[in-house]
Design an enzyme around this catalytic site. Structure first.
Site, mmCIF file in Angstrom:
data_model
loop_
_atom_site.group_PDB
_atom_site.id
_atom_site.type_symbol
_atom_site.label_atom_id
_atom_site.label_comp_id
_atom_site.label_asym_id
_atom_site.label_seq_id
_atom_site.Cartn_x
_atom_site.Cartn_y
_atom_site.Cartn_z
ATOM 1 C CB CYS A 166 -0.961 -0.176 1.324
ATOM 2 S SG CYS A 166 -0.097 -0.003 2.759
ATOM 3 C CG HIS A 200 -4.748 0.176 3.647
ATOM 4 N ND1 HIS A 200 -3.810 -0.651 2.840
ATOM 5 C CD2 HIS A 200 -5.608 0.445 3.109
ATOM 6 C CE1 HIS A 200 -4.271 -0.586 1.731
ATOM 7 N NE2 HIS A 200 -5.574 0.078 1.851
ATOM 8 C CD GLU A 219 -7.699 -0.525 -1.285
ATOM 9 O OE1 GLU A 219 -7.410 -0.361 -0.102
ATOM 10 O OE2 GLU A 219 -8.932 -0.880 -1.254
#
Length: 448
Positions: free
Chosen positions: A351, A407, A419
């Site tokens: 990420c 994240h 993402e």
């Protein structure tokens, strides 16, 4: 591994990557069982359908009820086990970021050790030069007679003028001798100090490297175990669902056969056909879910207006990577890369590697790990209602502790984001999960 952040755990709660083969397997089981059930219904050609006995129907109903009971009983256990697996996965992501921080510290320590070693080499060279100077001075003094006893030099003077001259020369030679010896002493001390500093710096770098290696091993071990347990849970759930589905198919087939037999008998007797009894659907018991915690929302915002060009460049860079595989520990400022075990053979992004790359294309360094990307931009926070394209969105376990962030994604407007989600998936456009209970907040790296 890439130079960027290596953590992303916040998934869409509608499913997990470990179950990606589950739908296909269930569909296959359903087709096979349906085909088996067809054998219990009458053929189009001919003989009157067999009417299953009450005992057969009762046994099928009991088998279905038993399978449903097992699914219900195991539901809570599976839910609890999945919670544990998710916690293990989160711990692995945190440990991975700890490793990357420690690795950066090792790189700095190694550079300091190299500089200290170079200084020690230079100090040793200076010391040797000093020793050579002392030897040269001694030879010159001997050849010039300045090392002879002072009284002899004075008594051998031819007259008063030479006596005064030799006295001055002896004084000068004594002063120079003292200066040369003093300089040599300083050089020896400097060389010893430089060598000690170099040795300590090297030892410190080695210690930090050992700590980094231990953190990496811990992160890898936890991630591998989390994946193993997740796959085992999926396989166990698949087996239970297949068992229940099979029992339901058998029951539906027997009930359909009985209905068909009754209708055939009614037609033969020229009596009104009894109404067809539809197959009774079965509701698969679902695991009880605890009350969801109240979502924690970030408060206010401190970011200024975004740089439209920088934000657009970052988003365009992220879009250019759509479809690139997720790789644990992969990617960074220069683009995708192989991750770290267990994804060392997988070329892609995690990420924060993706967001780091996106903003690097815009000429903005946002940091490597997801929590670094928050911390370095913490003075540019953005409230949910003020989100603009290019803002970074974060998720974590504890809203009061940025070290819990696991994240990050880049907001593209319209309630959507780009993402690198999790293993088995690819860089994608997804709904911005700002209502999630694990939503941590947003920052605006492009703020002027």
């Amino acid at each position: 591994m890439g130079s960027g952040a290596r953590t992303c755990a916040e998934r869409s709660r509608t499913g997990t990557t470990t179950g990606r083969g589950r739908t296909a397997r269930r569909a296959l089981v359903a087709v096979l069982l349906a085909a088996t059930a067809v054998g219990l219904t009458p053929s189009a050609a001919g003989a009157a359908p067999r009417n299953p006995s009450d005992a057969e129907l009762g046994a099928a109903q009991q088998a279905r009820a038993d399978a449903a009971a097992r699914v219900g009983q195991i539901g809570a256990e599976l839910a609890q086990a999945r919670t544990h697996v998710e916690e293990l996965h989160q711990q692995a992501l945190i440990a991975l970021q700890d490793y990357e921080d420690k690795q950066a510290a090792h790189d700095a320590a190694r550079a300091a050790a190299d500089a200290a070693a170079a200084a020690a080499v230079q100090a040793a060279a200076d010391l040797q030069q000093g020793r050579d100077d002392v030897a040269s001075f001694a030879r010159a003094s001997y050849m010039q007679g300045s090392t002879s006893p002072g009284i002899t030099a004075l008594l051998s003077a031819a007259g008063p003028a030479e006596l005064i001259e030799r006295s001055a020369l002896l004084d000068a030679a004594g002063v120079n001798r003292v200066e040369v010896v003093a300089e040599l002493t300083v050089l020896e001390q400097q060389a010893a100090t430089a060598e000690q500093v170099a040795r300590q710096a090297t030892e410190q770098a080695a210690a930090v490297q050992q700590e980094a290696a231990a953190l990496l091993a811990s992160a890898q071990s936890q991630e591998v175990e989390a994946r193993r347990q997740a796959d085992a849970l999926d396989a166990r759930e698949d087996g239970l669902q297949a068992e229940l589905q099979q029992a339901q198919q058998v029951l539906d087939g027997l009930e359909g056969a009985r209905t068909a037999a009754q209708e055939a008998a009614a037609r033969q007797a020229a009596a009104p056909a009894p109404p067809r009894t539809p197959a009774r659907p079965v509701a698969t018991p679902s695991a009880p879910t605890p009350n969801a915690p109240t979502p924690v929302r970030p408060t206010g915002g401190t970011a200024g207006a975004p740089s439209t060009s920088a934000a657009e460049t970052a988003i365009a860079a992220a879009r250019s990577q759509l479809g690139v595989p997720y790789s644990w520990g992969g990617g960074g400022s220069n683009g995708p890369s192989n991750g770290i075990p267990p994804d060392s053979q997988l070329f892609g992004f995690d990420c924060s590697g993706l967001t780091q790359y996106a903003y690097a294309r815009a000429g903005i360094a946002i940091g490597g790990t997801s929590r670094d990307q928050w911390w370095l931009n913490r003075n540019k926070q953005v409230a949910i209602g003020d989100l603009q394209p290019g803002d970074l969105l974060f998720w974590g376990g504890d809203r009061s502790d940025y070290m819990s962030i696991t994240h990050v994604a880049i907001y593209i407007g319209g309630g959507q984001m780009i993402e690198a989600p999790d293993r088995g998936q690819h860089v994608t456009i997804a709904r911005a999960r700002t209502s999630s209970s694990t939503y941590f907040g947003a920052v605006r790296p492009s703020a002027r």
